[in-house]
Design an enzyme around this catalytic site. Structure first.
Site, mmCIF file in Angstrom:
data_model
loop_
_atom_site.group_PDB
_atom_site.id
_atom_site.type_symbol
_atom_site.label_atom_id
_atom_site.label_comp_id
_atom_site.label_asym_id
_atom_site.label_seq_id
_atom_site.Cartn_x
_atom_site.Cartn_y
_atom_site.Cartn_z
ATOM 1 N N GLU A 135 -9.943 -0.625 -1.506
ATOM 2 C CA GLU A 135 -9.623 0.774 -1.196
ATOM 3 C C GLU A 135 -9.737 1.634 -2.456
ATOM 4 O O GLU A 135 -10.162 2.796 -2.391
ATOM 5 C CB GLU A 135 -8.224 0.854 -0.553
ATOM 6 C CG GLU A 135 -8.253 0.302 0.870
ATOM 7 C CD GLU A 135 -6.965 -0.328 1.355
ATOM 8 O OE1 GLU A 135 -5.904 -0.102 0.752
ATOM 9 O OE2 GLU A 135 -7.032 -1.068 2.362
ATOM 10 N N LYS A 186 0.835 -1.214 0.000
ATOM 11 C CA LYS A 186 0.000 0.000 0.000
ATOM 12 C C LYS A 186 0.874 1.271 0.000
ATOM 13 O O LYS A 186 1.954 1.257 -0.570
ATOM 14 C CB LYS A 186 -0.962 -0.019 1.187
ATOM 15 C CG LYS A 186 -1.752 -1.326 1.279
ATOM 16 C CD LYS A 186 -2.922 -1.251 2.219
ATOM 17 C CE LYS A 186 -3.570 -2.613 2.316
ATOM 18 N NZ LYS A 186 -4.802 -2.613 3.075
ATOM 19 N N GLY A 217 -7.620 -5.084 7.077
ATOM 20 C CA GLY A 217 -7.007 -4.160 8.021
ATOM 21 C C GLY A 217 -7.738 -4.036 9.341
ATOM 22 O O GLY A 217 -7.484 -3.107 10.115
HETATM 23 C C1 PEP Z 1 -5.318 -5.915 1.663
HETATM 24 O O1 PEP Z 1 -5.385 -4.707 1.787
HETATM 25 O O2 PEP Z 1 -5.286 -6.431 0.524
HETATM 26 C C2 PEP Z 1 -5.301 -6.716 2.872
HETATM 27 C C3 PEP Z 1 -5.626 -7.975 2.786
HETATM 28 O O3 PEP Z 1 -4.963 -6.067 4.041
HETATM 29 P P1 PEP Z 1 -4.759 -6.740 5.484
HETATM 30 O O4 PEP Z 1 -3.956 -7.994 5.285
HETATM 31 O O5 PEP Z 1 -4.027 -5.715 6.268
HETATM 32 O O6 PEP Z 1 -6.115 -7.046 6.005
#
Ligand code: PEP
Length: 252
Positions: free
Chosen positions: A98, A11, A175
């Site tokens: 996102e 990210k 997240g």
């Molecule tokens: C993602 O954003 O693709 C994701 C899976 O995030 P996290 O592992 O932090 O939940």
């Protein structure tokens, strides 16, 4: 037998120098403990070049977090598939929740990007789908996933679909520290595989890999990854620490 695939989605984290360091730790970790899985890291655009240099000669592949569907032009702030390919990118994440939530990504733009990524074998898309908590709680989950998958694959031939990866990422699990249970994830992965069989045929649906994403960590990886239709993970938070990322890969 599908080869598992793990992708770290970094990210908007880490400078180019920090990304280089993290990539080096991943490469060294896998040198010490090799895996039969495919491993991809997706740093920010400004770190792609430096991370590509670190990955050279290693089995770890480079991924990007998004792309535009045009080859070039007046699209301030955007990046093309050809530009990504030129720095050594193999995979590209498309349709992350996102992007859908904050940057107007729609099933149509996902499809345009996917078709461009696949055209001429430029890049392999990791196509993200997933329902919100509200959609799950109101019984809309299957409809939402079906619409996203049908939209993403519109106009994509079976021969191209074979080069795609799907990431099932329930939005409520991203997240949040709250992962889908192995049973919840498996049932959606199975649903997606059946959908692919109806869109294409059984050989395509059995070949396309479906990653799980959403608070995947070393502590919950084994149970999730031992489900028959879960073929790896798209990992956010835990991919920012080499030990955690490698721990998940080692669980498979
Ligand atoms: C993602 O954003 O693709 C994701 C899976 O995030 P996290 O592992 O932090 O939940």
């Amino acid at each position: 037998m599908r080869r598992k695939i793990f992708a770290g989605n970094w990210k908007m984290h880490k400078t180019a120098a920090e990304s280089e360091g993290l990539a080096r730790d991943v490469v060294e970790g896998l040198r010490a403990h090799p895996t039969s899985s495919e491993v991809v890291v997706c740093p920010t655009y400004v770190a792609l070049d430096r991370v590509a240099a670190v990955l050279t000669g290693s089995p770890v592949l480079l991924g990007a977090q998004d792309m535009h569907w045009e080859s070039q032009g007046a699209y301030t702030g955007k990046i093309s598939a050809d530009m990504l390919q030129a720095v050594g990118v193999t995979y590209v994440i498309i349709g992350h929740s996102e992007q859908r939530a904050y940057f107007h990504e729609t099933d149509e733009t996902v499809n345009r990007k996917a078709r461009k990524a696949l055209a001429g074998g430029i890049l392999k898309p990791i196509l993200c789908v997933g329902e919100t908590l509200q959609e799950r709680e109101t019984g809309l989950m299957e409809k939402v996933i079906q619409t996203q998958i049908r939209g993403a694959y519109a106009g994509i031939a079976a021969s191209e679909a074979l080069h795609t990866v799907i990431a099932y990422e329930p939005v409520w699990a991203i997240g949040t520290g709250r992962n889908a249970s192995p049973e919840q994830a498996q049932s959606v992965h199975f649903f997606i595989r059946e959908l692919l069989a109806s869109l294409y045929d059984r050989s395509v649906s059995e070949a396309v890999r479906i990653q799980y994403g959403g608070s995947l960590k070393p502590e919950n990886a084994l149970e999730l990854l031992s489900q028959p239709d879960i073929d790896g993970g798209l990992i956010g938070g835990a991919s920012l620490k080499a030990d955690a990322f490698l721990g998940i890969i080692a669980s498979s």
